[in-house]
Design a protein around this motif. Structure first.
Motif, PDB file in Angstrom:
ATOM      1  N   ILE A  85       0.403 -29.332 -28.014  1.00 25.85           N
ATOM      2  CA  ILE A  85      -0.544 -29.494 -26.902  1.00 25.85           C
ATOM      3  C   ILE A  85      -1.852 -30.099 -27.401  1.00 25.85           C
ATOM      4  CG2 ILE A  85      -1.972 -28.225 -25.230  1.00 25.85           C
ATOM      5  CD1 ILE A  85       0.402 -26.258 -24.953  1.00 25.85           C
ATOM      6  N   LEU A  86      -2.249 -29.717 -28.623  1.00 23.52           N
ATOM      7  CA  LEU A  86      -3.498 -30.219 -29.211  1.00 23.52           C
ATOM      8  C   LEU A  86      -3.268 -31.467 -30.064  1.00 23.52           C
ATOM      9  CD1 LEU A  86      -5.062 -26.762 -30.155  1.00 23.52           C
ATOM     10  CD2 LEU A  86      -5.764 -28.295 -28.306  1.00 23.52           C
ATOM     11  N   LYS A  87      -2.059 -32.055 -29.946  1.00 24.61           N
ATOM     12  CA  LYS A  87      -1.725 -33.318 -30.622  1.00 24.61           C
ATOM     13  C   LYS A  87      -1.734 -33.184 -32.149  1.00 24.61           C
ATOM     14  CE  LYS A  87      -1.867 -35.033 -26.470  1.00 24.61           C
ATOM     15  NZ  LYS A  87      -0.607 -35.157 -25.682  1.00 24.61           N
ATOM     16  N   THR A  88      -1.466 -32.003 -32.656  1.00 24.93           N
ATOM     17  CA  THR A  88      -1.402 -31.772 -34.092  1.00 24.93           C
ATOM     18  C   THR A  88       0.052 -31.873 -34.557  1.00 24.93           C
ATOM     19  OG1 THR A  88      -3.340 -30.329 -34.062  1.00 24.93           O
ATOM     20  CG2 THR A  88      -1.853 -30.107 -35.945  1.00 24.93           C
ATOM     21  N   PRO A  89       0.355 -32.694 -35.558  1.00 27.09           N
ATOM     22  CA  PRO A  89       1.724 -32.806 -36.083  1.00 27.09           C
ATOM     23  C   PRO A  89       2.242 -31.465 -36.598  1.00 27.09           C
ATOM     24  CG  PRO A  89       0.350 -34.593 -36.891  1.00 27.09           C
ATOM     25  CD  PRO A  89      -0.575 -33.624 -36.222  1.00 27.09           C
ATOM     26  N   VAL A  90       3.561 -31.309 -36.540  1.00 29.56           N
ATOM     27  CA  VAL A  90       4.182 -30.034 -36.883  1.00 29.56           C
ATOM     28  C   VAL A  90       5.351 -30.245 -37.834  1.00 29.56           C
ATOM     29  CG1 VAL A  90       5.561 -28.148 -35.942  1.00 29.56           C
ATOM     30  CG2 VAL A  90       3.489 -28.866 -34.755  1.00 29.56           C
ATOM     31  N   VAL A  91       5.484 -29.312 -38.786  1.00 30.37           N
ATOM     32  CA  VAL A  91       6.655 -29.218 -39.663  1.00 30.37           C
ATOM     33  C   VAL A  91       7.190 -27.796 -39.528  1.00 30.37           C
ATOM     34  CG1 VAL A  91       7.444 -29.147 -42.061  1.00 30.37           C
ATOM     35  CG2 VAL A  91       5.905 -30.969 -41.295  1.00 30.37           C
ATOM     36  N   SER A  92       8.521 -27.649 -39.419  1.00 27.61           N
ATOM     37  CA  SER A  92       9.070 -26.312 -39.212  1.00 27.61           C
ATOM     38  C   SER A  92      10.453 -26.172 -39.823  1.00 27.61           C
ATOM     39  CB  SER A  92       9.160 -26.012 -37.711  1.00 27.61           C
ATOM     40  OG  SER A  92       9.762 -24.753 -37.464  1.00 27.61           O
ATOM     41  N   THR A  93      10.782 -24.951 -40.192  1.00 27.89           N
ATOM     42  CA  THR A  93      12.166 -24.632 -40.513  1.00 27.89           C
ATOM     43  C   THR A  93      12.962 -24.617 -39.205  1.00 27.89           C
ATOM     44  OG1 THR A  93      11.541 -22.292 -40.420  1.00 27.89           O
ATOM     45  CG2 THR A  93      11.728 -23.295 -42.605  1.00 27.89           C
ATOM     46  N   ASN A  94      14.223 -24.971 -39.284  1.00 30.52           N
ATOM     47  CA  ASN A  94      15.075 -25.024 -38.098  1.00 30.52           C
ATOM     48  C   ASN A  94      15.758 -23.676 -37.895  1.00 30.52           C
ATOM     49  OD1 ASN A  94      16.398 -25.990 -35.881  1.00 30.52           O
ATOM     50  ND2 ASN A  94      17.920 -27.152 -37.021  1.00 30.52           N
ATOM     51  N   CYS A  95      14.935 -22.659 -37.681  1.00 32.23           N
ATOM     52  CA  CYS A  95      15.472 -21.311 -37.541  1.00 32.23           C
ATOM     53  C   CYS A  95      15.983 -21.086 -36.121  1.00 32.23           C
ATOM     54  CB  CYS A  95      14.408 -20.270 -37.897  1.00 32.23           C
ATOM     55  SG  CYS A  95      12.896 -20.366 -36.915  1.00 32.23           S
ATOM     56  N   LEU A  96      16.878 -20.126 -36.005  1.00 32.32           N
ATOM     57  CA  LEU A  96      17.359 -19.687 -34.710  1.00 32.32           C
ATOM     58  C   LEU A  96      16.333 -18.691 -34.175  1.00 32.32           C
ATOM     59  CD1 LEU A  96      20.103 -19.775 -32.960  1.00 32.32           C
ATOM     60  CD2 LEU A  96      20.515 -17.529 -33.943  1.00 32.32           C
ATOM     61  N   THR A  97      15.699 -18.906 -33.150  1.00 28.09           N
ATOM     62  CA  THR A  97      15.835 -19.858 -32.069  1.00 28.09           C
ATOM     63  C   THR A  97      14.501 -20.549 -31.840  1.00 28.09           C
ATOM     64  OG1 THR A  97      15.186 -18.124 -30.503  1.00 28.09           O
ATOM     65  CG2 THR A  97      17.540 -18.392 -30.875  1.00 28.09           C
ATOM     66  N   GLY A  98      14.478 -21.672 -31.110  1.00 33.52           N
ATOM     67  CA  GLY A  98      13.240 -22.256 -30.656  1.00 33.52           C
ATOM     68  C   GLY A  98      12.819 -23.582 -31.233  1.00 33.52           C
ATOM     69  N   PRO A  99      12.666 -23.716 -32.565  1.00 31.90           N
ATOM     70  CA  PRO A  99      12.118 -24.959 -33.104  1.00 31.90           C
ATOM     71  C   PRO A  99      12.874 -26.219 -32.709  1.00 31.90           C
ATOM     72  CG  PRO A  99      12.007 -23.252 -34.766  1.00 31.90           C
ATOM     73  CD  PRO A  99      12.766 -22.664 -33.605  1.00 31.90           C
ATOM     74  N   SER A 100      14.188 -26.152 -32.661  1.00 31.47           N
ATOM     75  CA  SER A 100      14.962 -27.353 -32.329  1.00 31.47           C
ATOM     76  C   SER A 100      14.825 -27.742 -30.861  1.00 31.47           C
ATOM     77  CB  SER A 100      16.445 -27.137 -32.663  1.00 31.47           C
ATOM     78  OG  SER A 100      17.005 -26.112 -31.867  1.00 31.47           O
ATOM     79  N   GLU A 101      14.357 -26.821 -30.011  1.00 33.84           N
ATOM     80  CA  GLU A 101      14.096 -27.149 -28.611  1.00 33.84           C
ATOM     81  C   GLU A 101      12.681 -27.675 -28.411  1.00 33.84           C
ATOM     82  OE1 GLU A 101      15.509 -24.242 -25.649  1.00 33.84           O
ATOM     83  OE2 GLU A 101      16.480 -23.208 -27.317  1.00 33.84           O
ATOM     84  N   ILE A 102      11.840 -27.482 -29.418  1.00 34.13           N
ATOM     85  CA  ILE A 102      10.445 -27.933 -29.344  1.00 34.13           C
ATOM     86  C   ILE A 102      10.278 -29.272 -30.057  1.00 34.13           C
ATOM     87  CG2 ILE A 102       8.055 -27.370 -29.958  1.00 34.13           C
ATOM     88  CD1 ILE A 102       8.956 -24.385 -29.901  1.00 34.13           C
ATOM     89  N   LEU A 103      10.823 -29.353 -31.268  1.00 37.80           N
ATOM     90  CA  LEU A 103      10.726 -30.592 -32.040  1.00 37.80           C
ATOM     91  C   LEU A 103      11.955 -31.444 -31.741  1.00 37.80           C
ATOM     92  CD1 LEU A 103       9.361 -29.295 -35.472  1.00 37.80           C
ATOM     93  CD2 LEU A 103       8.140 -29.885 -33.384  1.00 37.80           C
TER      94      LEU A 103
END
Length: 368
Positions: free
Chosen positions: A297-315
Motif C-alpha cells: 500500500i505504501l509502495k515499498t518493495p517486499v521479499v518474503s518466504t513462500n510460507c503457507l498461507t498468504g504470501p503467494s496470494e499477495i506477491l
C-alpha cells in the motif's frame, strides 16, 4: 476484526462487538458512531486469554479440551451471550465469530446466520502444537483433528486467504460452505499514519513482527549477512523475550551488532515501512501477513518466504519472483539483493482486492 467493525460502522451500519473478556481498550472506539463494545466477563486475570493470535489460543484450548471445567465455561458463556443479545433487543442480521474459543461458545448458543472466520492455517497450528512434545505427537494430532472436524462440520466458514480454505478441506473438514474474504485495509488511514513522522534512519531494510520461533529471525539474519548489502537492517518488535534475546546474541555471533538495529515495538510503524528500501518476511508460517499488504500500500518493495498461507496470494505476477522457499537462506539472500538492485514498481493492481470498502461489501452480502 476491529478494522472491519470500524469500517462497517463508518459506512452507517450498526456494529456490536461482544468479547468473552474485557480486553479491548474501549476508549479507542467510543467516538465511532454506530460501534458498540460489550464484555461478557470483566476479569482482569483473563485479559490475556483472548488478547492473542489464533495460534496461541488454539494451542492452549486444545491442551485442555478434555477439561470438564472448560466445557462448563463454554455453556455458561453461551448463556451469557444469549442474555446479552436479549438485553440489547436488536435483531442482528449477521454473527461472525473470530477465535476458536468464541467459535465454541457461538456454536453452543446456536446463533442464527453465524459465520466462523478462520485467521490461520489449521494444519500449521496443529503441527506447531505437536512439535512441542514429539513423544505424544501422533496422539495429539488425531485428537486435535477430531475436535476441529466436529467443531466446523456443516458450518459456514470464512477464511482470510484461499490457501487456508484449501488447507482445511485437505484435512477432511466438511463445512457447509467456505469462502475467502480478505482482511480489510483502510488505505487512507495507512497513508496518513505514514506521514506522521520521519524516521531518523536512512537507507535501511526492515522486518516487523514479534520475536517468536515461527518468525525465523535466525534465517533473516543469516540471509541478510549472506546478501552482502550495505543497508542496515531494522527490526521492529518487542525483543524483551527469550527469542528476542537469542536474536540479539545471534547478531553478535554473526558480527552484525552494528548493522542490525533493534528498534523495539512501535505503535505506528508506517513511516518506517514507507521509507524502507524493502520489507522482508522470513516466517515459517503466517495467516494473511498484514505487513506485506501494508508495505505494498505504501509502495515499498517486499521479499518474503513462500510460507503457507498468504504470501503467494499477495506477491503475484511480477512480485512472485521475490518469494523464496521456507528456510532457504540462499534464496532469501538472493532476493534481498535483487529487490534492492532491481526493484519492481508497486502499482494499485496488487492491492485493490484488500481495500476495506470492497471487503465490507462482501460481508454485507452475507446478510441477504
Amino acid at each position: 476484526m476491529l478494522s472491519l467493525a470500524t469500517k462497517m460502522a463508518q459506512m452507517g451500519n450498526r456494529v456490536d462487538i461482544i468479547t468473552l473478556f474485557d480486553n479491548i481498550e474501549d476508549y479507542q472506539f467510543n467516538k465511532i458512531e454506530n460501534l458498540n463494545i460489550h464484555h461478557l466477563t470483566n476479569n482482569p486475570n483473563n485479559n490475556k486469554r483472548n488478547k492473542t493470535i489464533f495460534a496461541r489460543v488454539y494451542t492452549r484450548i486444545l491442551k485442555f479440551r478434555a477439561d470438564k471445567q472448560h466445557n462448563s465455561d463454554v455453556v455458561k458463556n453461551a448463556d451469557k451471550l444469549l442474555n446479552k443479545i436479549r438485553e440489547l433487543n436488536v435483531n442482528f442480521d449477521l454473527f461472525i465469530s473470530n477465535l476458536i474459543d468464541t467459535d465454541e461458545v457461538c456454536t453452543q448458543a446456536s446463533l442464527p446466520n453465524l459465520y466462523y472466520c478462520i485467521h490461520g492455517s489449521i494444519s500449521e497450528e496443529i503441527k506447531f502444537n505437536n512439535l512441542r512434545n514429539k513423544f505424544v505427537a501422533l496422539f495429539y494430532l488425531k485428537r486435535d483433528l477430531t475436535f476441529i472436524k466436529k467443531l466446523y462440520k456443516n458450518k459456514r466458514l470464512i477464511t482470510v486467504s484461499s490457501e487456508m480454505a484449501d488447507d482445511l478441506l485437505t484435512l477432511g473438514i466438511m463445512p457447509k460452505s467456505v469462502q475467502t474474504i480478505y482482511n480489510p485495509f483502510d488505505f487512507n488511514y495507512i497513508h496518513q499514519q505514514a506521514d506522521f513522522y520521519l524516521p531518523s534512519e536512512q537507507d535501511y531494510i526492515i522486518h516487523i513482527g514479534r520475536f517468536g520461533p515461527e518468525k525465523r529471525h535466525d534465517i533473516l539474519l543469516k540471509a541478510y549477512k549472506r546478501s552482502g548489502i550495505s543497508n542496515k537492517l531494522l527490526l521492529l518488535g518487542d525483543y524483551n523475550s527469550r527469542y528476542g534475546s537469542k536474536t540479539r546474541q545471534l547478531s553478535i555471533k554473526l558480527g552484525l551488532q552494528n548493522r542490525v538495529i533493534f528498534k523495539g515495538f512501535n505503535q505506528n510503524p508506517y513511516p518506517y515501512i514507507k521509507y524502507a528500501k524493502a520489507l522482508i518476511l522470513s516466517s515459517d508460517s503466517e495467516g494473511l501477513p498484514t505487513v506485506l499488504i501494508e508495505a505494498l500500500i505504501l509502495k515499498t518493495p517486499v521479499v518474503s518466504t513462500n510460507c503457507l498461507t498468504g504470501p503467494s496470494e499477495i506477491l503475484v505476477d511480477e512480485l512472485e519472483e521475490f518469494l523464496s522457499p521456507v528456510g532457504d537462506i540462499n534464496g532469501l539472500a538472493k532476493n534481498i539483493k535483487k529487490v534492492l538492485n532491481y526493484p519492481v514498481e508497486i502499482t494499485d493492481k496488487y492491492i485493490t482486492k484488500f481495500d476495506a470498502d470492497k471487503i465490507v461489501q462482501q460481508y454485507l452480502a452475507l446478510t441477504k
